[in-house]
Motif scaffolding. Structure first.
Motif, PDB file in Angstrom:
ATOM      1  N   LYS A   1       0.818  -1.223   0.000  1.00 54.92           N
ATOM      2  CA  LYS A   1       0.000   0.000   0.000  1.00 54.92           C
ATOM      3  C   LYS A   1       0.851   1.273   0.000  1.00 54.92           C
ATOM      4  CE  LYS A   1      -0.686   0.214   5.045  1.00 54.92           C
ATOM      5  NZ  LYS A   1      -1.703   0.211   6.108  1.00 54.92           N
ATOM      6  N   HIS A   2       2.127   1.146   0.379  1.00 56.45           N
ATOM      7  CA  HIS A   2       3.038   2.278   0.354  1.00 56.45           C
ATOM      8  C   HIS A   2       3.898   2.206  -0.899  1.00 56.45           C
ATOM      9  CE1 HIS A   2       1.870   2.915   4.457  1.00 56.45           C
ATOM     10  NE2 HIS A   2       2.402   1.784   4.861  1.00 56.45           N
ATOM     11  N   THR A   3       4.020   3.284  -1.624  1.00 55.63           N
ATOM     12  CA  THR A   3       4.837   3.302  -2.833  1.00 55.63           C
ATOM     13  C   THR A   3       5.694   4.555  -2.869  1.00 55.63           C
ATOM     14  OG1 THR A   3       3.217   4.486  -4.201  1.00 55.63           O
ATOM     15  CG2 THR A   3       3.022   2.068  -4.097  1.00 55.63           C
ATOM     16  N   ALA A   4       6.841   4.466  -3.567  1.00 62.98           N
ATOM     17  CA  ALA A   4       7.712   5.635  -3.713  1.00 62.98           C
ATOM     18  C   ALA A   4       7.053   6.703  -4.566  1.00 62.98           C
ATOM     19  CB  ALA A   4       9.043   5.206  -4.324  1.00 62.98           C
ATOM     20  N   ALA A   5       6.193   6.291  -5.502  1.00 66.41           N
ATOM     21  CA  ALA A   5       5.522   7.258  -6.372  1.00 66.41           C
ATOM     22  C   ALA A   5       4.546   8.132  -5.586  1.00 66.41           C
ATOM     23  CB  ALA A   5       4.774   6.520  -7.482  1.00 66.41           C
ATOM     24  N   ALA A   6       3.965   7.550  -4.551  1.00 69.77           N
ATOM     25  CA  ALA A   6       3.051   8.309  -3.694  1.00 69.77           C
ATOM     26  C   ALA A   6       3.401   7.985  -2.248  1.00 69.77           C
ATOM     27  CB  ALA A   6       1.604   7.933  -4.003  1.00 69.77           C
ATOM     28  N   PRO A   7       4.546   8.506  -1.772  1.00 67.68           N
ATOM     29  CA  PRO A   7       4.997   8.163  -0.425  1.00 67.68           C
ATOM     30  C   PRO A   7       3.988   8.601   0.625  1.00 67.68           C
ATOM     31  CG  PRO A   7       6.255  10.002  -1.299  1.00 67.68           C
ATOM     32  CD  PRO A   7       5.450   9.458  -2.427  1.00 67.68           C
ATOM     33  N   PRO A   8       3.844   7.810   1.669  1.00 66.01           N
ATOM     34  CA  PRO A   8       2.855   8.132   2.695  1.00 66.01           C
ATOM     35  C   PRO A   8       3.267   9.354   3.516  1.00 66.01           C
ATOM     36  CG  PRO A   8       4.218   6.281   3.383  1.00 66.01           C
ATOM     37  CD  PRO A   8       4.587   6.576   1.961  1.00 66.01           C
ATOM     38  N   THR A   9       2.290  10.021   4.055  1.00 65.68           N
ATOM     39  CA  THR A   9       2.530  11.107   4.999  1.00 65.68           C
ATOM     40  C   THR A   9       1.794  10.762   6.292  1.00 65.68           C
ATOM     41  OG1 THR A   9       0.617  12.348   4.156  1.00 65.68           O
ATOM     42  CG2 THR A   9       2.785  12.857   3.211  1.00 65.68           C
TER      43      THR A   9
ATOM     44  N   ALA B   1      13.552   4.215   0.658  1.00 70.10           N
ATOM     45  CA  ALA B   1      13.437   2.798   0.993  1.00 70.10           C
ATOM     46  C   ALA B   1      12.322   2.124   0.198  1.00 70.10           C
ATOM     47  CB  ALA B   1      13.193   2.628   2.488  1.00 70.10           C
ATOM     48  N   LEU B   2      11.212   2.823   0.011  1.00 71.13           N
ATOM     49  CA  LEU B   2      10.092   2.247  -0.737  1.00 71.13           C
ATOM     50  C   LEU B   2      10.481   1.954  -2.180  1.00 71.13           C
ATOM     51  CD1 LEU B   2       7.184   4.453   0.642  1.00 71.13           C
ATOM     52  CD2 LEU B   2       7.649   2.052   1.183  1.00 71.13           C
ATOM     53  N   ALA B   3      11.297   2.828  -2.762  1.00 72.07           N
ATOM     54  CA  ALA B   3      11.750   2.606  -4.137  1.00 72.07           C
ATOM     55  C   ALA B   3      12.623   1.356  -4.226  1.00 72.07           C
ATOM     56  CB  ALA B   3      12.514   3.821  -4.647  1.00 72.07           C
ATOM     57  N   VAL B   4      13.428   1.110  -3.207  1.00 69.52           N
ATOM     58  CA  VAL B   4      14.277  -0.084  -3.180  1.00 69.52           C
ATOM     59  C   VAL B   4      13.437  -1.349  -2.981  1.00 69.52           C
ATOM     60  CG1 VAL B   4      16.035  -1.278  -1.811  1.00 69.52           C
ATOM     61  CG2 VAL B   4      16.348   1.122  -2.434  1.00 69.52           C
ATOM     62  N   LEU B   5      12.413  -1.249  -2.144  1.00 72.82           N
ATOM     63  CA  LEU B   5      11.583  -2.410  -1.838  1.00 72.82           C
ATOM     64  C   LEU B   5      10.649  -2.795  -2.987  1.00 72.82           C
ATOM     65  CD1 LEU B   5      10.565  -4.474   0.272  1.00 72.82           C
ATOM     66  CD2 LEU B   5       9.030  -2.683   1.134  1.00 72.82           C
ATOM     67  N   SER B   6      10.179  -1.827  -3.739  1.00 75.92           N
ATOM     68  CA  SER B   6       9.129  -2.031  -4.732  1.00 75.92           C
ATOM     69  C   SER B   6       9.391  -3.172  -5.727  1.00 75.92           C
ATOM     70  CB  SER B   6       8.872  -0.734  -5.494  1.00 75.92           C
ATOM     71  OG  SER B   6       7.860  -0.907  -6.456  1.00 75.92           O
ATOM     72  N   PRO B   7      10.565  -3.268  -6.358  1.00 74.80           N
ATOM     73  CA  PRO B   7      10.765  -4.349  -7.332  1.00 74.80           C
ATOM     74  C   PRO B   7      10.704  -5.742  -6.718  1.00 74.80           C
ATOM     75  CG  PRO B   7      12.811  -3.147  -6.966  1.00 74.80           C
ATOM     76  CD  PRO B   7      11.724  -2.361  -6.326  1.00 74.80           C
ATOM     77  N   HIS B   8      11.024  -5.856  -5.446  1.00 73.37           N
ATOM     78  CA  HIS B   8      10.953  -7.156  -4.778  1.00 73.37           C
ATOM     79  C   HIS B   8       9.488  -7.554  -4.540  1.00 73.37           C
ATOM     80  CE1 HIS B   8      15.291  -7.059  -4.205  1.00 73.37           C
ATOM     81  NE2 HIS B   8      15.149  -5.800  -3.826  1.00 73.37           N
ATOM     82  N   LEU B   9       8.671  -6.582  -4.206  1.00 76.79           N
ATOM     83  CA  LEU B   9       7.240  -6.868  -4.074  1.00 76.79           C
ATOM     84  C   LEU B   9       6.642  -7.236  -5.427  1.00 76.79           C
ATOM     85  CD1 LEU B   9       6.100  -4.053  -1.599  1.00 76.79           C
ATOM     86  CD2 LEU B   9       6.867  -6.380  -1.080  1.00 76.79           C
ATOM     87  N   ASP B  10       7.139  -6.606  -6.482  1.00 74.24           N
ATOM     88  CA  ASP B  10       6.659  -6.946  -7.824  1.00 74.24           C
ATOM     89  C   ASP B  10       6.970  -8.399  -8.180  1.00 74.24           C
ATOM     90  OD1 ASP B  10       5.598  -4.447  -8.254  1.00 74.24           O
ATOM     91  OD2 ASP B  10       7.357  -3.682  -9.335  1.00 74.24           O
ATOM     92  N   GLU B  11       8.109  -8.899  -7.714  1.00 72.41           N
ATOM     93  CA  GLU B  11       8.441 -10.309  -7.954  1.00 72.41           C
ATOM     94  C   GLU B  11       7.388 -11.227  -7.340  1.00 72.41           C
ATOM     95  OE1 GLU B  11      12.472 -11.888  -7.574  1.00 72.41           O
ATOM     96  OE2 GLU B  11      13.102  -9.851  -7.012  1.00 72.41           O
ATOM     97  N   ILE B  12       6.950 -10.879  -6.134  1.00 73.90           N
ATOM     98  CA  ILE B  12       5.928 -11.692  -5.469  1.00 73.90           C
ATOM     99  C   ILE B  12       4.616 -11.619  -6.244  1.00 73.90           C
ATOM    100  CG2 ILE B  12       4.603 -11.971  -3.337  1.00 73.90           C
ATOM    101  CD1 ILE B  12       7.024 -10.831  -1.826  1.00 73.90           C
ATOM    102  N   ARG B  13       4.265 -10.440  -6.720  1.00 74.82           N
ATOM    103  CA  ARG B  13       3.036 -10.303  -7.511  1.00 74.82           C
ATOM    104  C   ARG B  13       3.101 -11.127  -8.788  1.00 74.82           C
ATOM    105  NH1 ARG B  13       3.827  -4.638  -6.120  1.00 74.82           N
ATOM    106  NH2 ARG B  13       2.188  -3.890  -4.695  1.00 74.82           N
ATOM    107  N   ARG B  14       4.244 -11.132  -9.435  1.00 73.05           N
ATOM    108  CA  ARG B  14       4.353 -11.896 -10.689  1.00 73.05           C
ATOM    109  C   ARG B  14       4.161 -13.388 -10.452  1.00 73.05           C
ATOM    110  NH1 ARG B  14       8.339  -7.922 -11.914  1.00 73.05           N
ATOM    111  NH2 ARG B  14      10.039  -9.237 -11.138  1.00 73.05           N
TER     112      ARG B  14
END
Length: 364
Positions: A247-255, A272-285
């Motif tokens: 639910k948290h993304t670098a494109a729309a970082p939470p406040t 940190a969210l930008a670094v984490l994002s591609p790993h979450l994408d692997e799980i989605r794939r």
């Protein structure tokens, strides 16, 4: 009326209550708060959603609820007590914790007289005559563990009185202010400290932080240790406080508003969210791109990694309760588990590469 299936399966706590292996963590519903000079709460909580979510959790078969006196300075316990007032006591388990809040005029949070006052206040807010588990919330017992012996005697006394059924402690961890006041090279080894305290307290229940972003060193040997000492384990932060839900993304970082602990944590920044994002994408794939994919993978991973343990899942909305408590750990194959462990390991290493402040946040 048929009793719903227990989400994640079931186990029996010390004291005899049978509970679902997916339990409900009630820190987030306490709302925003400050303690020890830092934000310690959640600014995204809503009381109406909290009450509706707790009611829905019962409908889905969850019956273990974990809270603490410091969560919203009692507000989490009050909300939980409001919902529990309509449920027969034998149908649920409630756990709470003490030690992160010190009343004015008290020498130390672990002073025996203070522990009794805090327990009495917790029982009153929850509207119950006993807790299924009462845990020491941190490992700070003063210089040279001055308050350790008295704290142990107090909790065992509460147990003998029937006010609590089991005594709990946390696994290896650091008291929050220690990270701000002590340089890493000067900190006591948390694993050695944990084993010293475990030997003195001999707890019935052990709370362990673990998720896909937790380095192996943080839980090294704890599963084997808990099995060897026959203690029940409660796993917390299985969703990385929301980081593993996507639910948290670098494109729309939470406040976060004032009083939210995530304001002070590096892993909720856009870097940190930008670094984490591609790993979450692997799980989605691998598992699909639905709203339940990431939380179900993270929760199932912990349920399978810790057989015989309760895994807590926090929430601030009813939708999150619906999403999290419908997880089926049996759907993960051995290959799936190995895949998730590998993705998590690489995500940990990527976050480590950002520097010590990121590493410390994830490891704790």
């Amino acid at each position: 009326m048929n009793t719903p299936a227990r989400p994640g399966g079931s186990l029996t706590l010390p004291g005899g209550t049978t509970v679902a292996r997916l339990g409900v963590g009630c820190w987030p519903i306490g709302g925003p708060a400050h303690n020890l000079g830092m934000p310690m709460g959640w600014s995204t909580a809503d009381d109406h959603q909290a009450i509706a979510g707790l009611d829905r959790a019962f409908d889905l078969g969850a019956n273990l609820f974990d809270t603490a006196d410091v969560y919203g300075h009692g507000h989490s316990e009050q909300l939980l007590g409001y919902v529990l007032s309509g449920v027969p006591r034998a149908e649920f388990a409630v756990t709470s914790k003490v030690g992160y809040y010190t009343e004015p005029g008290t020498d130390h949070a672990m002073d025996p007289a203070h522990l009794r006052r805090r327990l009495e206040s917790t029982l009153q807010r929850l509207g119950v005559d006993h807790l299924d588990v009462y845990s020491l919330h941190n490992s700070n017992f003063g210089p040279d563990d001055t308050f350790l012996e008295g704290a142990v005697a107090a909790l065992r006394g509460f147990q003998a009185e029937g006010l609590i059924r089991a005594v709990g402690i946390r696994g290896p961890h650091r008291f929050a202010p220690e990270r701000l006041t002590t340089e890493p090279g000067q900190r006591e080894d948390k694993h050695a400290r944990f084993r010293r305290h475990f030997a003195a307290i001999r707890p019935d229940v052990l709370a362990v932080r673990d998720n896909l972003l937790t380095p192996p060193s943080a839980t090294d040997g704890i599963r084997e240790f808990s099995n060897a000492h026959a203690v029940t384990v409660i796993v917390n932060k299985a969703l990385g406080q929301g980081l593993l839900t996507g639910k948290h993304t670098a494109a729309a970082p939470p406040t976060y508003a004032d009083g939210d602990h995530r304001q002070r944590k590096a892993w909720f920044t856009d870097t940190a969210l930008a670094v984490l994002s591609p790993h979450l994408d692997e799980i989605r794939r691998r598992f699909g791109d639905g709203p339940q994919t990431l939380p179900h993978a993270a929760l199932a991973y912990c349920l399978r990694r810790w057989p015989g343990a309760v895994v807590l899942t926090g929430f601030t909305t009813t939708a999150q309760i619906e999403q999290n408590l419908t997880c089926d750990p049996a759907r993960l194959t051995t290959d799936d588990l190995l895949f998730l462990a590998d993705v998590g390991r690489r995500a940990q290493q990527a976050l480590d590469s950002l520097g010590e402040v990121f590493t410390d946040e994830v490891a704790r």
